[in-house]
Design an enzyme around this catalytic site. Structure first.
Site, PDB file in Angstrom:
ATOM      1  N   HIS A  67      -4.878   2.233   7.179  1.00 20.71           N
ATOM      2  CA  HIS A  67      -3.486   2.684   7.319  1.00 20.71           C
ATOM      3  C   HIS A  67      -3.206   3.815   6.315  1.00 20.71           C
ATOM      4  O   HIS A  67      -2.618   4.848   6.669  1.00 20.71           O
ATOM      5  CB  HIS A  67      -2.542   1.488   7.085  1.00 20.71           C
ATOM      6  CG  HIS A  67      -1.096   1.812   7.101  1.00 20.71           C
ATOM      7  ND1 HIS A  67      -0.239   1.379   8.090  1.00 20.71           N
ATOM      8  CD2 HIS A  67      -0.312   2.514   6.233  1.00 20.71           C
ATOM      9  CE1 HIS A  67       0.974   1.810   7.844  1.00 20.71           C
ATOM     10  NE2 HIS A  67       0.964   2.500   6.709  1.00 20.71           N
ATOM     11  N   GLU A  68      -3.654   3.620   5.066  1.00 21.43           N
ATOM     12  CA  GLU A  68      -3.365   4.617   4.017  1.00 21.43           C
ATOM     13  C   GLU A  68      -4.211   5.880   4.196  1.00 21.43           C
ATOM     14  O   GLU A  68      -3.726   6.993   3.950  1.00 21.43           O
ATOM     15  CB  GLU A  68      -3.583   4.011   2.624  1.00 21.43           C
ATOM     16  CG  GLU A  68      -2.738   2.786   2.302  1.00 21.43           C
ATOM     17  CD  GLU A  68      -1.249   2.961   2.534  1.00 21.43           C
ATOM     18  OE1 GLU A  68      -0.757   4.104   2.512  1.00 21.43           O
ATOM     19  OE2 GLU A  68      -0.564   1.934   2.769  1.00 21.43           O
ATOM     20  N   CYS A  89       5.324  -0.033   7.368  1.00 19.85           N
ATOM     21  CA  CYS A  89       5.079   1.132   6.502  1.00 19.85           C
ATOM     22  C   CYS A  89       6.375   1.459   5.763  1.00 19.85           C
ATOM     23  O   CYS A  89       7.449   1.476   6.368  1.00 19.85           O
ATOM     24  CB  CYS A  89       4.661   2.313   7.370  1.00 19.85           C
ATOM     25  SG  CYS A  89       4.401   3.840   6.455  1.00 19.85           S
ATOM     26  N   LEU A  90       6.268   1.739   4.472  1.00 21.46           N
ATOM     27  CA  LEU A  90       7.469   2.071   3.695  1.00 21.46           C
ATOM     28  C   LEU A  90       8.124   3.368   4.193  1.00 21.46           C
ATOM     29  O   LEU A  90       9.305   3.574   3.965  1.00 21.46           O
ATOM     30  CB  LEU A  90       7.109   2.195   2.207  1.00 21.46           C
ATOM     31  CG  LEU A  90       6.730   0.877   1.512  1.00 21.46           C
ATOM     32  CD1 LEU A  90       6.184   1.147   0.122  1.00 21.46           C
ATOM     33  CD2 LEU A  90       7.924  -0.068   1.451  1.00 21.46           C
ATOM     34  N   HIS A 148      -2.538   8.154   6.480  1.00 20.14           N
ATOM     35  CA  HIS A 148      -1.482   8.965   5.829  1.00 20.14           C
ATOM     36  C   HIS A 148      -2.081  10.248   5.250  1.00 20.14           C
ATOM     37  O   HIS A 148      -1.473  11.320   5.316  1.00 20.14           O
ATOM     38  CB  HIS A 148      -0.835   8.189   4.679  1.00 20.14           C
ATOM     39  CG  HIS A 148       0.282   7.288   5.090  1.00 20.14           C
ATOM     40  ND1 HIS A 148       1.451   7.749   5.654  1.00 20.14           N
ATOM     41  CD2 HIS A 148       0.429   5.941   4.996  1.00 20.14           C
ATOM     42  CE1 HIS A 148       2.254   6.730   5.896  1.00 20.14           C
ATOM     43  NE2 HIS A 148       1.665   5.622   5.518  1.00 20.14           N
ATOM     44  N   GLN A 188       3.397   9.989   0.707  1.00 17.80           N
ATOM     45  CA  GLN A 188       4.670   9.278   0.935  1.00 17.80           C
ATOM     46  C   GLN A 188       5.671   9.531  -0.199  1.00 17.80           C
ATOM     47  O   GLN A 188       6.863   9.287  -0.029  1.00 17.80           O
ATOM     48  CB  GLN A 188       4.427   7.773   1.091  1.00 17.80           C
ATOM     49  CG  GLN A 188       3.660   7.398   2.354  1.00 17.80           C
ATOM     50  CD  GLN A 188       3.434   5.906   2.440  1.00 17.80           C
ATOM     51  OE1 GLN A 188       2.449   5.393   1.930  1.00 17.80           O
ATOM     52  NE2 GLN A 188       4.348   5.198   3.059  1.00 17.80           N
ATOM     53  N   GLY A 205       0.841  -1.190   0.000  1.00 17.48           N
ATOM     54  CA  GLY A 205       0.000   0.000   0.000  1.00 17.48           C
ATOM     55  C   GLY A 205       0.876   1.240   0.000  1.00 17.48           C
ATOM     56  O   GLY A 205       1.989   1.219   0.531  1.00 17.48           O
TER      57      GLY A 205
END
Ligand code: Y12
Ligand code: CO
Length: 179
Positions: free
Chosen positions: A141-142, A99-100, A145, A52, A47
């Site tokens: 989660h996204e 998370c990236l 962000h 990001q 994701g």
């Protein structure tokens, strides 16, 4: 050919920005979505939110791995979710998230088990979706962000302190290895 975009990592303050709605559903948006997909795949993500990659727009993509041995991720199975709103949520579920933008750190986080969302696709078409379990977790989660929040913001005081200590140590080690 799609481009790999640099991913912003914690503690970069840009990750705290609240993203804005997309208003133009044009070729530029399609190119950006394709670049987001390539970036996510090349970095082993499932994701990614636009912020990001330094674009504060309400865009997120998710591509859950297939059930096969390789866990293949197909562009055709990628959800492109633009301007999402959660319209209903139900139940709770705990999952160890990563998370990236917070590399090498995984922690248990509690989320809703089921959510319903409204959103737009890459052509601006209005869509609805009911998501459960992993897909529901990934979308929440996204969406966080897009609101300028990270999964580490959901940790208890003690777990957050432990994270900050470990993360600082890892960053120091990374810096020393480069020198
Ligand atoms: C469940 C929980 C969280 C999500 C949000 C999306 N998260 C990711 O896609 C995380 C990806 C990730 C990939 C990593 O692998 C590499 O970087 C090679 C990783 O490992 C390291 O940082 C070493 C950490 C996170 C969706 C569903
Ligand atoms: Co993330």
């Amino acid at each position: 050919m799609p481009n790999i975009l640099p991913i912003i990592t914690y503690p970069d303050r840009r990750l705290k920005l609240r993203s804005k709605n997309v208003t133009e559903f044009d070729k530029k948006l399609h190119t950006f979505l394709d670049d987001m997909f390539e970036t996510m795949i090349q970095t082993n993500g499932i994701g990614l939110a636009a912020i990001q990659v330094n674009k504060p727009l309400n865009i997120l993509i998710i591509c859950l791995p297939n059930d096969d041995e390789e866990g293949t991720q197909e562009h055709a199975n990628t959800l492109e979710i633009i301007n999402p709103t959660i319209t209903h949520s139900e139940g709770t579920i705990v999952y160890q998230e990563g998370c990236l933008s917070v590399p090498k750190f995984y922690e248990d986080v509690e989320r809703f088990e089921t959510i319903n969302i409204t959103y737009q696709d890459r052509d601006g078409k209005a869509c609805t979706l009911e998501a459960h379990e992993l897909l529901s977790i990934a979308i929440q989660h996204e969406i966080d962000h897009l609101l300028g929040k990270l999964f580490i913001d959901k940790l208890s005081y003690g777990r957050r302190k432990k994270f900050e200590k470990e993360y600082k140590r890892m960053q120091k080690e990374k810096k020393a290895a480069k020198e």
